[in-house]
Scaffold this motif. Structure first.
Motif, short mmCIF file in Angstrom:
data_model
loop_
_atom_site.label_atom_id
_atom_site.label_comp_id
_atom_site.label_asym_id
_atom_site.label_seq_id
_atom_site.Cartn_x
_atom_site.Cartn_y
_atom_site.Cartn_z
N PRO A 47 0.80 -1.16 -0.05
CA PRO A 47 -0.14 0.04 -0.11
C PRO A 47 0.88 1.45 0.10
CG PRO A 47 -0.91 -1.62 1.66
CD PRO A 47 0.51 -2.14 1.13
N ALA A 48 0.33 2.36 -0.71
CA ALA A 48 1.24 3.49 -0.78
C ALA A 48 0.98 4.21 0.64
CB ALA A 48 0.49 4.50 -1.68
N VAL A 49 2.30 4.80 1.11
CA VAL A 49 2.24 5.51 2.15
C VAL A 49 2.67 7.03 1.80
CG1 VAL A 49 4.83 5.03 2.39
CG2 VAL A 49 3.34 5.59 4.46
N ASP A 50 2.27 7.97 2.55
CA ASP A 50 2.78 9.35 2.66
C ASP A 50 4.09 9.46 3.07
OD1 ASP A 50 3.09 11.96 3.50
OD2 ASP A 50 1.19 12.65 3.11
N VAL A 55 8.69 9.79 7.01
CA VAL A 55 10.03 10.47 7.31
C VAL A 55 9.68 11.07 8.95
CG1 VAL A 55 11.68 12.13 6.72
CG2 VAL A 55 10.94 10.73 5.22
N ALA A 56 8.80 11.84 9.08
CA ALA A 56 8.39 12.59 10.28
C ALA A 56 8.45 11.52 11.42
CB ALA A 56 7.22 13.40 10.07
N ALA A 57 7.71 10.58 11.19
CA ALA A 57 7.66 9.41 12.09
C ALA A 57 9.20 8.71 12.53
CB ALA A 57 6.53 8.26 11.75
N LEU A 58 9.89 8.52 11.58
CA LEU A 58 11.05 8.19 11.72
C LEU A 58 11.97 9.14 12.53
CD1 LEU A 58 11.95 6.38 8.17
CD2 LEU A 58 11.99 5.27 10.42
N GLY A 59 12.01 10.45 12.21
CA GLY A 59 12.86 11.60 12.69
C GLY A 59 12.21 11.61 14.07
N ASP A 60 10.84 11.55 14.71
CA ASP A 60 10.49 11.64 15.88
C ASP A 60 10.94 10.31 16.85
OD1 ASP A 60 8.86 12.70 18.36
OD2 ASP A 60 7.41 11.27 17.42
N THR A 61 11.02 9.19 16.19
CA THR A 61 11.61 7.95 16.83
C THR A 61 13.00 7.87 17.22
OG1 THR A 61 9.89 6.84 15.61
CG2 THR A 61 11.32 5.48 16.78
N GLU A 105 4.41 -6.74 9.47
CA GLU A 105 4.75 -8.37 9.51
C GLU A 105 5.22 -8.71 10.86
OE1 GLU A 105 4.52 -10.52 7.00
OE2 GLU A 105 3.15 -9.14 6.05
N PHE A 106 5.66 -7.70 11.49
CA PHE A 106 6.52 -8.02 12.96
C PHE A 106 5.87 -7.17 14.03
CE2 PHE A 106 9.61 -8.33 9.50
CZ PHE A 106 10.24 -9.55 9.74
N GLN A 107 5.16 -6.00 13.65
CA GLN A 107 4.60 -5.29 15.09
C GLN A 107 3.06 -5.39 14.81
OE1 GLN A 107 6.37 -4.32 17.62
NE2 GLN A 107 8.25 -5.19 16.50
N GLY A 108 2.58 -5.73 13.81
CA GLY A 108 1.09 -5.85 13.72
C GLY A 108 0.46 -4.63 13.23
N SER A 109 0.99 -3.75 12.75
CA SER A 109 0.49 -2.60 11.91
C SER A 109 1.60 -2.18 11.33
CB SER A 109 -0.08 -1.55 13.26
OG SER A 109 -1.16 -1.98 13.71
N GLY A 110 1.30 -1.10 10.28
CA GLY A 110 2.18 -0.55 9.63
C GLY A 110 2.91 0.58 10.14
N PHE A 111 4.03 0.92 9.82
CA PHE A 111 5.05 1.96 10.81
C PHE A 111 3.97 3.02 11.38
CE2 PHE A 111 8.40 4.91 11.58
CZ PHE A 111 9.27 4.09 12.35
N LEU A 112 3.41 3.74 10.39
CA LEU A 112 2.71 4.82 10.73
C LEU A 112 1.68 4.72 11.67
CD1 LEU A 112 2.09 7.22 7.35
CD2 LEU A 112 4.19 7.37 9.32
N GLU A 113 1.30 3.47 11.81
CA GLU A 113 0.00 3.28 12.69
C GLU A 113 0.57 2.83 14.23
OE1 GLU A 113 -0.42 1.99 9.40
OE2 GLU A 113 -1.53 3.99 9.26
#
Length: 244
Positions: A47-50, A55-61, A105-113
């Motif tokens: 699925p397409a992701v914004d 990138v914002a979620a990665l930076g915040d993490t 596949e590993f955490q149950g939801s897409g990275f953004l969720e």
């Protein structure tokens, strides 16, 4: 953000750079493998992701923001993610799609969720996939948890996750600790730095007290003022140098 999650994020922030061939030489895009499908077909179906949100979620993490702990998200009002993305042209939309989907596949939801704990846990799995002795492997700061990526993904897909994480992390760290958004010196139409009227020394420090930046967090004051240079000169004049 509790102490445990802060430690997890410190692990992601402090992990050293991997060898170039481990991730940056990944080459073509890769994806997850399902029975009867090639990894390329699976990638196209992700699925397409914004990309900006990813990138914002990665930076915040990687560089957290919390009470008493200024970080990445606090600078979003100044456009830090837009600035970070200027250096991420090498990451394709399909690779971003794969990264987001693979987290599920590993955490149950897409990275953004995912919540912050889930995002950190997935990134720890990505870090753990790098060859031993490269991207933070062997560190005692935090032991990665979760099953190895290789249990569900082929080698090409793992290299894509490594590429997205390593490239984004490097760019995030560079932009943040280069003092964004106070990292640019004001210049005139000919590119000459603009200095206060009557300033003959032309010592330029774009950092101010208006925004707490990466320099402030790292306790780096920036270039010395003329007064500071004069004080240093006088101090060193008092040192008696002699041959032993």
């Amino acid at each position: 953000m509790d102490k445990k999650n802060l430690t997890r994020r410190q692990f992601l922030r402090q992990a050293g750079g991997a060898t170039g061939g481990a991730a940056m030489g990944a080459g073509a895009a890769a994806g997850m493998v399902a029975p009867g499908l090639s990894w390329a077909a699976e990638l196209e179906n992700a699925p397409a992701v914004d990309r900006k949100q990813l990138v914002a979620a990665l930076g915040d993490t990687i560089i957290p923001t919390a009470d008493g702990y200024p970080g990445y998200r606090r600078l979003e009002q100044y456009g830090i993610t837009d600035e970070v993305m200027k250096g991420l042209g090498g990451i394709t939309q399909q690779e971003a799609n794969l990264f987001n989907a693979a987290a599920g596949e590993f955490q149950g939801s897409g990275f953004l969720e995912l919540d912050e704990a889930g995002r950190s846990a997935f990134l720890e799995q990505v870090v753990a996939s790098f060859p031993e002795g490269t991207f933070g492997q062997g560190t005692e700061t935090m032991k990665p948890t979760g099953e190895p990526l290789e249990t569900k993904l082929d080698a090409a897909a793992v290299r894509t996750l490594q590429k997205v994480f390593q490239t984004t992390r490097t760019r995030v760290m560079v932009v943040f600790y280069q003092n964004f958004p106070e990292n640019r010196v004001s210049r005139d139409g000919e590119g000459i730095p603009v200095v206060p009227g009557g300033d003959l020394h032309q010592i330029i420090n774009p950092n101010t007290a208006r925004v707490e930046t990466g320099w402030d967090i790292a306790n780096f004051p920036g270039p010395m003022s003329w007064e500071e240079e004069q004080e240093r000169r006088e101090r060193y004049k008092q040192i008696h140098w002699h041959e032993d």
